[in-house]
Design a protein around this motif. Structure first.
Motif, mmCIF file in Angstrom:
data_model
loop_
_atom_site.group_PDB
_atom_site.id
_atom_site.type_symbol
_atom_site.label_atom_id
_atom_site.label_comp_id
_atom_site.label_asym_id
_atom_site.label_seq_id
_atom_site.Cartn_x
_atom_site.Cartn_y
_atom_site.Cartn_z
ATOM 1 N N ASP A 28 1.592 11.097 -7.237
ATOM 2 C CA ASP A 28 1.814 9.743 -7.748
ATOM 3 C C ASP A 28 1.203 8.756 -6.761
ATOM 4 O OD1 ASP A 28 3.176 10.500 -10.022
ATOM 5 O OD2 ASP A 28 5.086 10.621 -8.956
ATOM 6 N N ILE A 29 0.168 8.068 -7.204
ATOM 7 C CA ILE A 29 -0.515 7.094 -6.361
ATOM 8 C C ILE A 29 -0.282 5.730 -6.998
ATOM 9 C CG2 ILE A 29 -2.724 6.341 -5.428
ATOM 10 C CD1 ILE A 29 -3.670 9.211 -5.601
ATOM 11 N N SER A 30 0.126 4.795 -6.168
ATOM 12 C CA SER A 30 0.353 3.457 -6.707
ATOM 13 C C SER A 30 -0.986 2.830 -7.097
ATOM 14 C CB SER A 30 1.064 2.584 -5.681
ATOM 15 O OG SER A 30 0.225 2.361 -4.581
ATOM 16 N N LYS A 31 -0.911 1.875 -7.985
ATOM 17 C CA LYS A 31 -2.140 1.232 -8.458
ATOM 18 C C LYS A 31 -2.838 0.491 -7.335
ATOM 19 C CE LYS A 31 -0.926 0.832 -13.274
ATOM 20 N NZ LYS A 31 -0.827 -0.020 -14.455
ATOM 21 N N GLU A 32 -2.067 -0.082 -6.394
ATOM 22 C CA GLU A 32 -2.672 -0.802 -5.273
ATOM 23 C C GLU A 32 -3.468 0.161 -4.389
ATOM 24 O OE1 GLU A 32 0.744 -0.950 -5.770
ATOM 25 O OE2 GLU A 32 0.731 -2.834 -6.894
ATOM 26 N N ASN A 33 -2.881 1.320 -4.092
ATOM 27 C CA ASN A 33 -3.593 2.306 -3.272
ATOM 28 C C ASN A 33 -4.819 2.835 -3.999
ATOM 29 O OD1 ASN A 33 -1.829 2.092 -1.145
ATOM 30 N ND2 ASN A 33 -0.578 3.837 -1.783
ATOM 31 N N LEU A 34 -4.677 3.039 -5.291
ATOM 32 C CA LEU A 34 -5.807 3.515 -6.081
ATOM 33 C C LEU A 34 -6.940 2.490 -6.073
ATOM 34 C CD1 LEU A 34 -6.768 5.834 -7.854
ATOM 35 C CD2 LEU A 34 -5.786 4.649 -9.809
ATOM 36 N N GLU A 35 -6.605 1.225 -6.202
ATOM 37 C CA GLU A 35 -7.633 0.173 -6.155
ATOM 38 C C GLU A 35 -8.286 0.104 -4.783
ATOM 39 O OE1 GLU A 35 -8.981 -1.601 -8.577
ATOM 40 O OE2 GLU A 35 -7.707 -0.460 -9.957
ATOM 41 N N LYS A 36 -7.507 0.290 -3.715
ATOM 42 C CA LYS A 36 -8.071 0.297 -2.362
ATOM 43 C C LYS A 36 -9.057 1.447 -2.200
ATOM 44 C CE LYS A 36 -4.152 -1.835 0.001
ATOM 45 N NZ LYS A 36 -3.050 -1.617 0.961
ATOM 46 N N ILE A 37 -8.682 2.621 -2.709
ATOM 47 C CA ILE A 37 -9.570 3.779 -2.619
ATOM 48 C C ILE A 37 -10.846 3.532 -3.412
ATOM 49 C CG2 ILE A 37 -9.812 6.198 -3.268
ATOM 50 C CD1 ILE A 37 -6.790 6.498 -2.696
ATOM 51 N N LYS A 38 -10.702 2.978 -4.609
ATOM 52 C CA LYS A 38 -11.886 2.676 -5.423
ATOM 53 C C LYS A 38 -12.794 1.661 -4.730
ATOM 54 C CE LYS A 38 -9.978 3.582 -10.009
ATOM 55 N NZ LYS A 38 -9.603 2.973 -11.294
ATOM 56 N N GLU A 39 -12.202 0.663 -4.113
ATOM 57 C CA GLU A 39 -12.996 -0.362 -3.414
ATOM 58 C C GLU A 39 -13.737 0.241 -2.228
ATOM 59 O OE1 GLU A 39 -14.831 -3.852 -2.965
ATOM 60 O OE2 GLU A 39 -13.508 -3.280 -4.618
ATOM 61 N N LYS A 40 -13.077 1.144 -1.483
ATOM 62 C CA LYS A 40 -13.751 1.818 -0.368
ATOM 63 C C LYS A 40 -14.935 2.635 -0.858
ATOM 64 C CE LYS A 40 -9.812 2.237 2.752
ATOM 65 N NZ LYS A 40 -8.880 3.181 3.414
ATOM 66 N N ILE A 41 -14.746 3.307 -1.985
ATOM 67 C CA ILE A 41 -15.839 4.107 -2.548
ATOM 68 C C ILE A 41 -16.982 3.202 -2.994
ATOM 69 C CG2 ILE A 41 -16.468 5.604 -4.480
ATOM 70 C CD1 ILE A 41 -13.668 6.840 -4.261
ATOM 71 N N ARG A 42 -16.654 2.077 -3.628
ATOM 72 C CA ARG A 42 -17.702 1.131 -4.052
ATOM 73 C C ARG A 42 -18.482 0.598 -2.860
ATOM 74 N NH1 ARG A 42 -13.523 -1.418 -7.442
ATOM 75 N NH2 ARG A 42 -13.637 -0.373 -9.447
ATOM 76 N N ILE A 43 -17.763 0.233 -1.800
ATOM 77 C CA ILE A 43 -18.426 -0.293 -0.599
ATOM 78 C C ILE A 43 -19.334 0.768 0.005
ATOM 79 C CG2 ILE A 43 -18.006 -1.053 1.767
ATOM 80 C CD1 ILE A 43 -15.504 -2.497 0.694
ATOM 81 N N LYS A 44 -18.840 2.003 0.092
ATOM 82 C CA LYS A 44 -19.644 3.086 0.663
ATOM 83 C C LYS A 44 -20.904 3.321 -0.164
ATOM 84 C CE LYS A 44 -19.401 7.892 2.047
ATOM 85 N NZ LYS A 44 -18.599 9.112 2.061
ATOM 86 N N LEU A 45 -20.753 3.357 -1.480
ATOM 87 C CA LEU A 45 -21.919 3.565 -2.345
ATOM 88 C C LEU A 45 -22.916 2.408 -2.233
ATOM 89 C CD1 LEU A 45 -20.274 5.050 -5.553
ATOM 90 C CD2 LEU A 45 -21.650 6.241 -3.859
ATOM 91 N N THR A 46 -22.404 1.192 -2.120
ATOM 92 C CA THR A 46 -23.286 0.034 -1.967
ATOM 93 C C THR A 46 -24.066 0.113 -0.659
ATOM 94 O OG1 THR A 46 -21.730 -1.300 -3.232
ATOM 95 C CG2 THR A 46 -23.371 -2.483 -1.947
ATOM 96 N N HIS A 47 -23.383 0.491 0.421
ATOM 97 C CA HIS A 47 -24.059 0.626 1.711
ATOM 98 C C HIS A 47 -25.127 1.725 1.656
ATOM 99 C CE1 HIS A 47 -21.830 -2.193 4.166
ATOM 100 N NE2 HIS A 47 -20.698 -1.755 3.623
#
Length: 97
Positions: A51-70
């Motif tokens: 069970d992952i909270s939506k806030e943690n899930l959004e943080k993980i998604k944002e980290k992945i987006r930033i990494k892919l952008t870099h």
């Protein structure tokens, strides 16, 4: 008769090629099925049971987006630099050599 060996070899190669094509087609179908289904089932992927909270899930998604952008920008910079260097080398070879 002088051609029996060649004809038998031709028939064997045709059979082997057909079997090879069939095996290749089956392997490609398995890979495509795995690609369509995500390559794994829910039982094999234990993170889906957590069970992952939506806030943690959004943080993980944002980290992945930033990494892919870099990664994407670094690849673009490398390609621009490489293109520039190759252009200079070609220019030098055409006009000064």
């Amino acid at each position: 008769m002088g051609g029996e060996g060649h004809i038998l070899d031709m028939i064997n190669r045709m059979k082997n090629n057909a079997a090879s094509k069939k095996a290749h087609k089956e392997q490609r179908e398995k890979l495509m099925d795995a690609y369509r289904t995500g390559g794994h089932s829910i039982e094999q992927n234990q993170i889906r049971d957590l069970d992952i909270s939506k806030e943690n899930l959004e943080k993980i998604k944002e980290k992945i987006r930033i990494k892919l952008t870099h990664e994407q920008t670094s690849r673009m910079i490398y390609s621009i630099v490489l293109t520039f260097i190759l252009s200079l080398v070609i220019f030098y070879l055409l006009f000064f050599y």
